[in-house]
Design a protein around this motif. Structure first.
Motif, mmCIF file in Angstrom:
data_model
loop_
_atom_site.group_PDB
_atom_site.id
_atom_site.type_symbol
_atom_site.label_atom_id
_atom_site.label_comp_id
_atom_site.label_asym_id
_atom_site.label_seq_id
_atom_site.Cartn_x
_atom_site.Cartn_y
_atom_site.Cartn_z
ATOM 1 N N PHE A 216 0.815 -1.208 0.000
ATOM 2 C CA PHE A 216 0.000 0.000 0.000
ATOM 3 C C PHE A 216 0.851 1.261 0.000
ATOM 4 O O PHE A 216 0.451 2.282 -0.575
ATOM 5 N N HIS A 217 2.034 1.213 0.584
ATOM 6 C CA HIS A 217 2.917 2.378 0.595
ATOM 7 C C HIS A 217 3.309 2.770 -0.835
ATOM 8 O O HIS A 217 3.327 3.957 -1.184
ATOM 9 N N LEU A 218 3.615 1.767 -1.661
ATOM 10 C CA LEU A 218 3.977 2.067 -3.041
ATOM 11 C C LEU A 218 2.771 2.521 -3.855
ATOM 12 O O LEU A 218 2.904 3.340 -4.764
ATOM 13 N N VAL A 219 1.588 1.991 -3.557
ATOM 14 C CA VAL A 219 0.377 2.458 -4.248
ATOM 15 C C VAL A 219 0.197 3.960 -4.032
ATOM 16 O O VAL A 219 -0.040 4.718 -4.980
ATOM 17 N N LEU A 220 0.315 4.400 -2.789
ATOM 18 C CA LEU A 220 0.200 5.832 -2.505
ATOM 19 C C LEU A 220 1.299 6.618 -3.193
ATOM 20 O O LEU A 220 1.073 7.724 -3.710
ATOM 21 N N HIS A 221 2.500 6.072 -3.199
ATOM 22 C CA HIS A 221 3.626 6.754 -3.841
ATOM 23 C C HIS A 221 3.366 6.963 -5.323
ATOM 24 O O HIS A 221 3.607 8.050 -5.867
ATOM 25 N N TYR A 222 2.871 5.941 -5.996
ATOM 26 C CA TYR A 222 2.554 6.057 -7.412
ATOM 27 C C TYR A 222 1.448 7.086 -7.649
ATOM 28 O O TYR A 222 1.511 7.896 -8.574
ATOM 29 N N ILE A 223 0.427 7.064 -6.829
ATOM 30 C CA ILE A 223 -0.706 7.984 -7.004
ATOM 31 C C ILE A 223 -0.250 9.428 -6.875
ATOM 32 O O ILE A 223 -0.575 10.286 -7.713
#
Length: 365
Positions: A216-223
């Motif tokens: 989830f940390h990378l999902v937020l980073h991408y967004i």
């Protein structure tokens, strides 16, 4: 620890980890950092090729952006006295300066990929930087600078379109407002994207080094990283369509006549708008496609599309080339004027006309 392992051991662990976990670190601009790119994503033999393409494209981008900085710097003093409507020298200068700094960041990042060892895998999907805290400090600094100036180029690209439209509507927007938007918004997005990969990310087992972000940390980073790109990619065509309609109503009264030459002036301006949109989309659409794939993989937990070296090479080539392509689209001796003089198909095969700078619409200069 990472340096003590043999290449065969690394390859064995990489093959095993590739089957066991759905990591989704992207070998492109918008990821946690290059020190967290494992060998399953970008192997040691592939790294020189990827970095060579990135450095070569960045050198070309530096040349184009540097030429723009020099050419537009001399026009800054007369920015307040420019004819309406016309390109704002401050906006084009800041866009070129942001491109220039971003290309420097790309070169630094490519060198970092070559110099810093790939992360060490402590378990399925658990990576830590091979150089420890040194890699985190150095890598994060380079990534922040890189992402900040690229985000600034997105905002200045959007503001250029907004400014032209506001001029055509005879609305004055303070330059200070543009500066606040274009320098503050990137800082906000960069802060959020970096916060997402450092906040509440666990430490490595039996150590004090933070793990590479995942899930989830990378999902937020991408967004947070891709929101400015997608915003500009969707907003600019709509803004330029509006501006093109306004130009058809503005140019004839401004020049005092409406002949074949005025129609070609309008066509040239539309070509300029089209080039700006096409060049921006060309440079960043591969990243958006890659980001969608990576987010989908993280959410679904599968491995489909997890490794696309060809797509990453395309990104490494096109992202820094934005500096060169912007030089063609925004330059004082604009590329679209050269096209008008040599390509009748752009004007629906009307006879080409050489537009003297003093006679052409100020939007072309």
């Amino acid at each position: 620890m990472g340096r003590c392992r043999t290449l065969n051991q690394r390859e064995t662990e990489s093959t095993t980890s590739e089957r066991e976990h759905p990591a989704a670190i992207m070998a492109s601009l918008h990821e946690e950092s290059f020190y967290c790119i494992p060998e399953t994503k970008l192997s040691l033999p592939e790294r020189p090729a990827y970095c060579g393409v990135a450095i070569g494209a960045a050198v070309l981008g530096l040349g184009g952006a540097g030429w723009q900085v020099v050419r537009w710097r001399g026009r800054l003093a007369g920015a307040a006295q420019r004819r309406r409507p016309s390109p704002n020298p401050v906006i084009v200068f800041c866009l070129a300066l942001s491109d220039f700094m971003a290309c420097i960041g790309v070169i630094a990042r490519a060198v970092g990929i070559l110099v810093i060892d790939p992360p060490i895998e402590l378990g399925p999907g658990v990576y830590v930087p091979a150089q420890g805290i040194t890699a985190i400090y150095a890598g994060s600094t380079i990534e922040i600078i890189n992402l900040y100036f690229y985000s600034a180029t997105y905002m200045w690209t959007l503001v250029y379109a907004i400014d032209i439209t506001m001029q055509l509507k005879n609305i004055d927007v303070p330059m200070s407002l543009y500066h606040v938007l274009c320098w503050t918004a990137p800082a906000v997005f960069v802060g959020l994207s970096m916060f997402s990969v450092f906040f509440d990310v666990p430490l490595a087992p039996e150590g004090s080094i933070q793990q590479c972000a995942s899930g989830f940390h990378l999902v937020l980073h991408y967004i947070f990283s891709y929101t400015p790109i997608v915003t500009v990619m969707l907003a600019n065509p709509a803004i330029y369509i509006t501006a093109s309609r306004l130009i058809e109503l503005t140019v004839p009264p401004m020049l005092g006549r409406y002949t074949q030459r005025e129609r070609q002036v309008i066509s040239a301006i539309k070509i300029k708008f089209l080039l700006i949109v096409v060049f921006f989309t060309l440079c960043w659409l591969p990243n958006v496609i890659d980001g969608v794939i990576q987010i989908a993989n993280l959410i679904q937990g599968d491995r489909i599309g997890d490794r696309f070296l060809a797509l990453w090479i395309i990104e490494a080539a096109l992202n820094p080339l934005q500096g060169l392509l912007n030089c063609l689209a925004y330059g004082p001796a604009t590329f679209q004027q050269w096209l008008m003089g040599r390509s009748g198909w752009l004007l629906r095969r009307r006879p080409p006309v050489n537009l003297h700078p003093r006679e052409a619409d100020p939007l072309l200069r």
